[in-house]
Write a protein that holds these residues in place. Structure first.
Motif, PDB file in Angstrom:
ATOM      1  N   VAL B  46       0.891  -1.150   0.000  1.00 45.65           N
ATOM      2  CA  VAL B  46       0.000   0.000   0.000  1.00 45.65           C
ATOM      3  C   VAL B  46       0.931   1.202   0.000  1.00 45.65           C
ATOM      4  O   VAL B  46       1.719   1.386   0.919  1.00 45.65           O
ATOM      5  CB  VAL B  46      -0.894   0.012   1.263  1.00 45.65           C
ATOM      6  N   LYS B  59      -2.566  -8.605  -1.329  1.00 45.65           N
ATOM      7  CA  LYS B  59      -3.870  -8.020  -0.978  1.00 45.65           C
ATOM      8  C   LYS B  59      -4.430  -7.162  -2.112  1.00 45.65           C
ATOM      9  O   LYS B  59      -5.622  -7.182  -2.395  1.00 45.65           O
ATOM     10  CB  LYS B  59      -3.719  -7.178   0.282  1.00 45.65           C
ATOM     11  N   ASN B  63      -7.946  -7.743  -3.931  1.00 43.85           N
ATOM     12  CA  ASN B  63      -8.995  -6.733  -4.109  1.00 43.85           C
ATOM     13  C   ASN B  63      -9.359  -6.582  -5.577  1.00 43.85           C
ATOM     14  O   ASN B  63     -10.496  -6.283  -5.916  1.00 43.85           O
ATOM     15  CB  ASN B  63      -8.524  -5.370  -3.575  1.00 43.85           C
ATOM     16  N   ASP B 181     -12.737  -6.023  -8.022  1.00 42.38           N
ATOM     17  CA  ASP B 181     -12.982  -4.664  -8.468  1.00 42.38           C
ATOM     18  C   ASP B 181     -13.830  -4.687  -9.727  1.00 42.38           C
ATOM     19  O   ASP B 181     -13.305  -4.659 -10.844  1.00 42.38           O
ATOM     20  CB  ASP B 181     -11.646  -3.945  -8.684  1.00 42.38           C
ATOM     21  N   TRP B 182     -15.139  -4.772  -9.571  1.00 41.99           N
ATOM     22  CA  TRP B 182     -15.995  -4.933 -10.730  1.00 41.99           C
ATOM     23  C   TRP B 182     -16.010  -3.695 -11.613  1.00 41.99           C
ATOM     24  O   TRP B 182     -16.337  -3.770 -12.799  1.00 41.99           O
ATOM     25  CB  TRP B 182     -17.413  -5.330 -10.313  1.00 41.99           C
ATOM     26  N   LEU B 183     -15.647  -2.563 -11.031  1.00 41.87           N
ATOM     27  CA  LEU B 183     -15.548  -1.344 -11.846  1.00 41.87           C
ATOM     28  C   LEU B 183     -14.436  -1.502 -12.870  1.00 41.87           C
ATOM     29  O   LEU B 183     -14.564  -1.106 -14.038  1.00 41.87           O
ATOM     30  CB  LEU B 183     -15.249  -0.167 -10.927  1.00 41.87           C
ATOM     31  N   GLU B 401      -3.704   5.990  -4.428  1.00 43.32           N
ATOM     32  CA  GLU B 401      -3.448   4.570  -4.110  1.00 43.32           C
ATOM     33  C   GLU B 401      -2.512   4.008  -5.179  1.00 43.32           C
ATOM     34  O   GLU B 401      -2.920   3.280  -6.077  1.00 43.32           O
ATOM     35  CB  GLU B 401      -4.762   3.797  -4.084  1.00 43.32           C
TER      36      GLU B 401
END
Lengths: 549, 433
Positions: B46, B59, B63, B181-183, B401
Motif C-alpha cells: 500500500v 492483498k 482486491n 474490483d468490478w468497476l 493509491e
C-alpha cells in the motif's frame, strides 16, 4: 563516375539535416540565453509556479515581480530573477507531485489541487515552516501603519485560514480572497425582463430563465439562460447541497467540525439515521435538476472556458464563477455589454423546498486564496521569503489585486473596483459540508449517474435508487479502506508526538517551548482522531450485529 | 555480414563495440527496467506515491480479482491450452498433441460450467442448446487438434483454444459479478470494443501506404512521405483538443458538417424509427461527449479518416522491400491491382502489420489520456468511457493509491503479454514462412 545530382535530389538528401541543424542551433542559443539571464554568477533566480492561467494574473504577478527585482537591485546592488512557471490546472497535481518527490519542484509553489497537500505529513516533508517568519514584523512595512505588526497579523484573518492545525504551524502565504457569484449580462437582463434588478428569490430566478425561452420564441433568437458546464454545476449543486443539508449535518455531526465525514456518514446510514430518500437529498437533486434545464445545450461535455466563451459573446444571460474570473469576463465583454454581479438566490420562497432551507450559505470560513508555500528543498529560501514579504505589503498586495481584479488580503486594503465589493464574504447564513462518497466505485459510478440525471436520461428516483445500490454495495469495503488510511495517519501522529517529546526533553529553551505548544494541540487532535477511529469501528460492529439478528 | 560469437578469447577485440553499448544498456536499465521492477514491487504494497509504504503481499491483487478460487476455470483452461500450443515443433509430437487435447477437453468442462453459472447469475438464462452446441464445437476442436494431417486446421483449432478460455472466463466474471474490483472489469468492455474498431481502423493506413508506394513518380512519393512526417511534430494533446472542439454540440465542426451534408436528417430519422436513442433530434445538436449512447461512437470515430502517420511510414518501409521483379511477374500473369494487393503486398507486409497490431493492442489497453481529456477521470456519462488505464490513473493520481494502481498495471501487463503471444503465434508473414 559519380552520378550528377539535380537540385531536387540535393535538397531531398540534405533537408532533414538542415532542419535538424537549425533546430539544434536555436535550442542552444535559447539555453545559453536562459542560462545567462538566470544562472549568471551575480544572478539569483527562483521559480514560482501556479495554475492561474486567467487573464491578468500572470501580468499582475509579473508587475509585482518586476517591482521586487528593481527594489532588490536598488537595495543590494545584486540581481534577482523571479521566474513564473504557469502550469495548466489539469496537469498541475502531477507536475507538483513528481517535482516534489524528485526534488526538482520550483522554489515557491501555489498550494492546492492535489491530495498531497491535505496530508499534513506531506506538508511537513516538503514545505518550509513559516512560523518563525510570520511571527516577526514584515520589514517592508516599515514606515507604514503596519510597521512593527507581526507579519501574520497583517492579513485579514491573521493568517488563521492558512495554519496547519495538526502542527500548529504556518505553511502558506495567501495573496487574495475569493468568493463565487453569478455574473449577468445587464443589457440582456433589461431587454428580457424589462428590469435592471436581478432576481433575489429562487422563483424569481426560474421565472427569469423561463422568460429567456419566451424571448427566444418571440424574437427568433437563441439566448442561453445560463452558460454553464460541469464547473458551474458545482456552484449550484454545492450551494444548494449545503443549504438543504445544513440542519441534517448538524444533527449527525459527532465530532463538531461541521463536516459529515465518510465514515461518520456510513455508520449513521447503517443506523438508519439518514437515507438518500430523505427530503434533504431529494430536494438537492430536484432543485439542481430544475436549474440544469436552463443550462446551455451540451453543457455536460463543455468546459469552464466554453461557458465563459458563450457568456462573453453575449449568447447567454448569465453564468457563474468565482471572483478570480471577474477580470476575464469583464474585459472580454467590454464594448458588447455591461456585467453585473448577483448572489445565488436560495429556495426559501419555494412552496416545497422552502420548508427545508432556512437561508443562504455563509462564507465566514473563507480563507486566503492563492496560497504560496516555500519548497523546503530550495537553496534560496531567503529570496523566497523576501519576495513573499514584499508581495504582501499593503501597497504591493493592493497593486497586484487591482491589476487582476481580485480582493486583497492585507488589512487596510480595499477592493480596487466597485463591483468587487459584491464579492465580499457573507458572514450570515448556514453552512455544513458532506463528504458522503465512501469509495472509489461510489465516486466514479454515481459521478456517471449524475450526468444521466442532469441529461434527463434518469429520473431523480432512479438516481436515488442507483446511489443507494452503489453505496450499500461498496460502503463496507470503502469504510474499511478509509479506516485503514486513518490508522496510518494515527501512526504518523505518533511519530510527530514522539519527536516533539524528544525535543521537549533535549532541545534548547525555544525548541522546548515550541515543542510544548505543538504537543498540547497535536496530542488533542490525535486523541480525538483516535477516539473517532475506534468509535466508528465499534459502531460498524454494532450495526453488523444488529443486522445479523 | 558474418556473425561472430563473442567469447572471452576475442573479448578484447570486440571490447569497443561492447563498451559503446553500455550507456544504452544503462539507460534502458535505469529508465525502463528499474521502473518496471519498482512497479512490480509496489504492487505488493500500500503506497501513497511518496514514502508511506506498507507491505501487504497479494492483498491488492485480491482486491482486484476477488476470490482467486473463482478464477480457477479460466486459469486452468488457459494453462492447458497454452501448454499445448507452446509445445516445441509446433505441437507435431503426438505426446504434446494428446496433452493439448486432454487439457482442451478439461478446459471445455470448465467453460461449460462458466457459461452455466454466468447464465444463471445474470438471470436471463443462457440457453442450454447454445451451451451444448458450444461444448460440441470445443470437443470437436480438441479432437482436430490431435490430428496431424492438416496443420492449418490444427493451428486454427488451437487459436480457438486461446480465445475460448479468455472469453468464457470473462463472461463468468462479468456474469457472476463476483467480489473484486468490478468497476475495473466493467471497463474492459470498452477496450474490446475499441480493439475491434481499431482492427478496422488499421486498414486506411495500409491502403494509403500502398497508394503512395504505387506512385510512379519518386518525387511525389518523397513529397507525400514528408507530408506525413510533418504532422508528427504536433503534440498529440493538440489533436485531442481539436477533436474535442469538433465534437462541441454548439460550434463544433462535426455537427456543422452533418447539417451541411444533410446527414443530420438521416440520423434523426434513424434514431426516431430504428435506434430510439433520443439523441438525434430537431434542432440537431447531439452532444457527442455527453450522451451515454454517443460516447462510444465518438471514441471510435475519433481520428477519422484513421490514416495514422506512424502506421503509413511503417507499412511504406515494408512495401519498399518488395522487389520490382515481383510486380513485373504479376503483370505478366495478368494480375490486377486488387490481386497485387492481396497476393503480393499484403502477405509481404504481414511483419509490419503484426508489429502494428501488437502496438495497437498495447496502446488500446494502456489508453487513458484520450478519455481523460475528452470525458474526465470518471469516463463521462454513465462511465461509458472508463478504461482500465483511466481507472489506474484515477486510483494513482486522484485517490493516491499508487500500490493498487501498480497492481492494476501488472494485470494489464499480463493481459497484453498473453495477447502478444497469441499475435506472435498466429499472425505470421509469408516472407518469414
Amino acid at each position: 563516375m559519380a552520378e550528377e545530382k539535380n537540385l531536387f535530389q540535393i535538397i531531398k538528401g540534405s533537408l532533414g539535416l538542415v532542419i535538424l541543424a537549425l533546430a539544434f542551433i536555436a535550442s542552444t542559443i535559447s539555453v545559453i540565453y536562459n542560462h545567462i539571464t538566470t544562472e549568471g554568477p551575480d544572478v539569483k533566480a527562483i521559480r514560482i509556479c501556479h495554475w492561474q492561467l486567467e487573464k491578468g494574473f500572470r501580468n499582475a504577478l509579473q508587475a509585482i515581480i518586476d517591482d521586487y527585482e528593481k527594489d532588490y537591485k536598488a537595495r543590494t546592488g545584486k540581481t534577482v530573477r523571479v521566474i513564473q512557471v504557469p502550469v495548466a490546472e489539469k496537469g498541475y497535481a502531477q507536475f507538483i507531485n513528481t517535482g516534489l518527490i524528485g526534488n526538482m519542484a520550483p522554489d515557491i509553489i501555489e498550494v492546492g489541487h492535489t491530495k498531497a497537500f491535505e496530508n499534513f505529513s506531506n506538508i511537513v516533508r516538503y514545505f518550509l515552516p513559516l512560523g518563525k517568519y510570520v511571527n516577526e514584523p514584515n520589514p517592508y512595512n516599515a514606515g507604514t501603519k503596519l510597521a512593527g505588526v507581526p507579519w501574520k497579523d497583517t492579513f485579514f484573518d491573521d493568517l488563521q485560514g492558512n495554519i496547519t492545525p495538526e502542527l500548529q504551524e504556518y505553511y502558506r502565504i495567501p495573496f487574495s480572497v475569493f468568493t463565487s457569484r453569478i455574473y449577468y449580462n445587464k443589457k440582456l437582463l433589461k431587454e428580457i425582463s424589462g428590469s435592471d434588478k436581478f432576481p433575489t428569490t429562487y422563483l424569481g430566478f426560474t421565472k427569469l430563465c423561463d422568460k429567456v425561452k419566451e424571448y427566444n420564441e418571440e424574437h427568433d433568437t437563441n439566448i442561453i439562460p445560463v452558460a454553464a458546464s460541469k464547473y458551474q454545476l458545482a456552484f449550484f449543486e454545492g450551494n444548494y447541497g449545503k443549504a438543504f443539508t445544513a440542519d441534517m449535518i448538524r444533527r449527525l455531526d459527532d465530532n463538531f467540525n461541521m463536516i459529515l465525514e465518510p465514515q461518520e456518514a456510513y455508520v449513521k446510514y447503517l443506523d438508519k439515521q439518514w437515507n438518500f430518500d430523505s427530503p434533504e437529498f431529494q430536494n438537492v437533486v430536484k432543485s439542481t435538476s430544475e436549474i440544469t434545464k436552463y443550462f446551455m445545450p451540451g453543457w455536460i461535455a463543455a468546459n469552464r472556458d466554453d461557458a465563459a466563451f458563450a457568456f462573453v459573446q453575449g449568447r447567454a444571460l448569465m453564468t457563474s464563477s468565482g471572483s478570480w474570473d471577474a477580470k476575464s469576463l469583464i474585459d472580454q465583454s467590454k464594448g458588447l455589454f455591461g456585467v453585473g454581479i448577483a448572489m445565488l438566490p436560495f429556495p426559501t420562497d419555494h412552496p416545497e423546498y422552502g420548508k427545508y432551507v432556512k437561508g443562504g450559505v455563509n462564507e465566514a470560513s473563507v480563507t486566503g486564496g492563492i496560497p504560496w508555500g516555500v519548497n523546503k528543498a530550495s537553496n534560496k529560501i531567503d529570496i523566497c521569503i523576501d519576495f513573499l514579504r514584499y508581495a504582501t505589503t499593503r501597497a504591493a498586495n493592493q497593486k497586484f489585486n487591482d491589476l487582476v481584479y481580485w480582493i486583497p488580503v492585507i488589512k487596510g486594503s480595499e477592493p480596487g473596483h466597485d463591483f468587487l465589493k459584491k464579492f465580499a464574504p457573507i458572514q450570515e447564513g448556514y453552512s455544513a459540508t458532506n463528504k458522503i462518497p465512501i469509495s472509489t466505485q461510489y465516486t466514479i459510478i454515481v459521478g456517471g449517474y449524475r450526468w444521466l440525471l442532469y441529461a434527463g436520461k434518469m429520473t431523480p428516483e432512479q438516481y436515488t435508487a442507483g446511489r443507494i445500490s452503489v453505496y450499500e454495495k461498496t460502503g463496507e469495503d470503502g469504510f474499511l479502506k478509509l479506516q485503514e488510511k486513518d490508522y496510518r495517519v494515527l501512526r504518523s501522529y505518533e511519530s510527530v508526538i514522539t519527536s516533539d517529546l524528544i525535543m521537549e526533553a533535549y532541545g534548547n529553551k525555544q525548541q522546548k517551548a515550541d515543542a510544548r505548544t505543538r504537543l498540547d494541540s497535536v496530542t488533542l487532535i490525535a486523541a480525538r482522531k483516535n477516539y473517532l477511529y475506534y468509535k466508528y469501528n465499534d459502531q460498524l460492529k454494532k450495526s453488523s450485529e444488529k443486522e445479523a439478528e | 555480414m558474418n556473425t561472430v560469437k563473442v567469447t572471452w578469447k576475442n573479448f578484447g577485440y570486440n571490447f569497443t563495440i561492447l563498451f559503446l553499448l553500455l550507456p544504452t544498456l544503462a539507460m534502458v536499465a535505469t529508465f525502463c527496467y528499474t521502473p518496471a521492477f519498482e512497479a512490480i514491487r509496489h504492487s505488493l504494497y500500500v503506497w501513497d506515491g511518496e514514502y508511506v509504504e506498507e507491505y501487504v503481499g497479494l492483498k491488492n491483487f485480491h482486491n482486484l480479482v476477488g476470490d482467486l478460487g473463482l478464477w480457477a476455470p479460466l486459469l486452468l483452461g488457459s494453462v492447458c491450452s497454452f501448454a499445448s500450443a507452446l509445445a516445441p515443433d509446433g505441437g507435431k509430437k503426438i505426446m504434446f498433441r494428446v496433452f493439448g487435447a486432454i487439457g482442451y477437453l478439461g478446459a471445455a468442462v470448465f467453460f461449460f460450467i462458466d457459461f452455466r453459472v454466468a447464465g444463471k447469475a445474470v438471470s436471463k438464462g443462457t440457453p442450454l442448446t447454445f451451451l451444448m452446441v458450444l461444448l460440441g464445437i470445443v470437443v470437436l476442436c480438441a479432437l482436430l487438434s490431435i490430428q496431424k494431417a492438416n496443420p492449418k486446421l490444427r493451428k486454427w483449432t488451437l487459436f480457438f483454444a486461446y480465445f475460448l478460455p479468455f472469453v468464457s472466463g470473462l463472461v463468468y466474471i462479468i456474469g457472476v459479478r463476483q467480489m473484486g474490483d468490478w468497476l475495473l472489469w466493467m471497463s474492459f468492455k470498452l477496450i474490446f470494443i475499441l480493439i475491434a474498431a481499431n482492427l478496422i481502423k488499421m486498414w486506411p493506413s495500409i491502403f494509403t501506404a500502398v497508394c503512395i508506394h504505387r506512385l510512379a513518380s519518386e518525387r511525389w512519393q518523397y513529397i507525400y512521405r514528408v507530408l506525413f512526417v510533418i504532422p508528427m511534430i504536433i503534440p498529440s494533446i493538440v489533436m485531442l483538443l481539436l477533436w474535442k472542439f469538433f465534437y462541441d454540440p454548439n460550434v463544433g465542426f462535426l455537427n456543422q458538417l452533418l447539417m451541411w451534408t444533410g446527414i443530420d436528417k438521416i440520423l434523426i430519422w434513424t434514431d426516431a424509427n430504428l435506434l430510439h436513442w433520443g439523441v438525434f433530434n430537431n434542432p440537431f445538436k447531439p452532444v457527442w461527449l455527453g450522451e451515454p449512447d454517443l460516447v462510444i461512437p465518438a471514441l471510435i470515430f475519433w481520428g477519422f479518416p484513421w490514416v495514422g502517420v506512424v502506421g503509413v511510414l511503417i507499412y511504406l518501409s515494408g512495401l519498399q522491400n518488395i522487389s520490382q521483379s515481383v510486380y513485373e511477374a504479376a503483370d505478366l500473369d495478368g494480375v490486377g491491382s486488387w490481386g497485387k494487393f492481396t497476393y503480393i503486398e499484403l502477405p509481404l507486409i504481414m511483419t509490419q502489420i503484426r508489429l502494428n497490431l501488437i502496438l495497437m493492442v498495447i496502446g488500446t489497453f494502456q489508453a487513458y489520456g484520450f478519455q481523460l481529456m475528452l470525458l474526465g477521470p470518471e469516463g463521462g456519462p454513465n462511465n461509458k468511457g472508463l478504461t482500465p488505464g483511466l481507472y489506474m490513473f484515477y486510483k494513482a493520481f486522484i485517490e493516491n493509491e499508487y500500490g493498487y494502481a501498480c497492481a492494476v498495471g501488472m494485470l494489464l501487463f499480463f493481459i497484453i503479454l498473453i495477447l502478444t503471444i497469441i499475435n506472435q503465434k498466429f499472425v505470421r508473414s509469408r516472407a518469414n514462412g
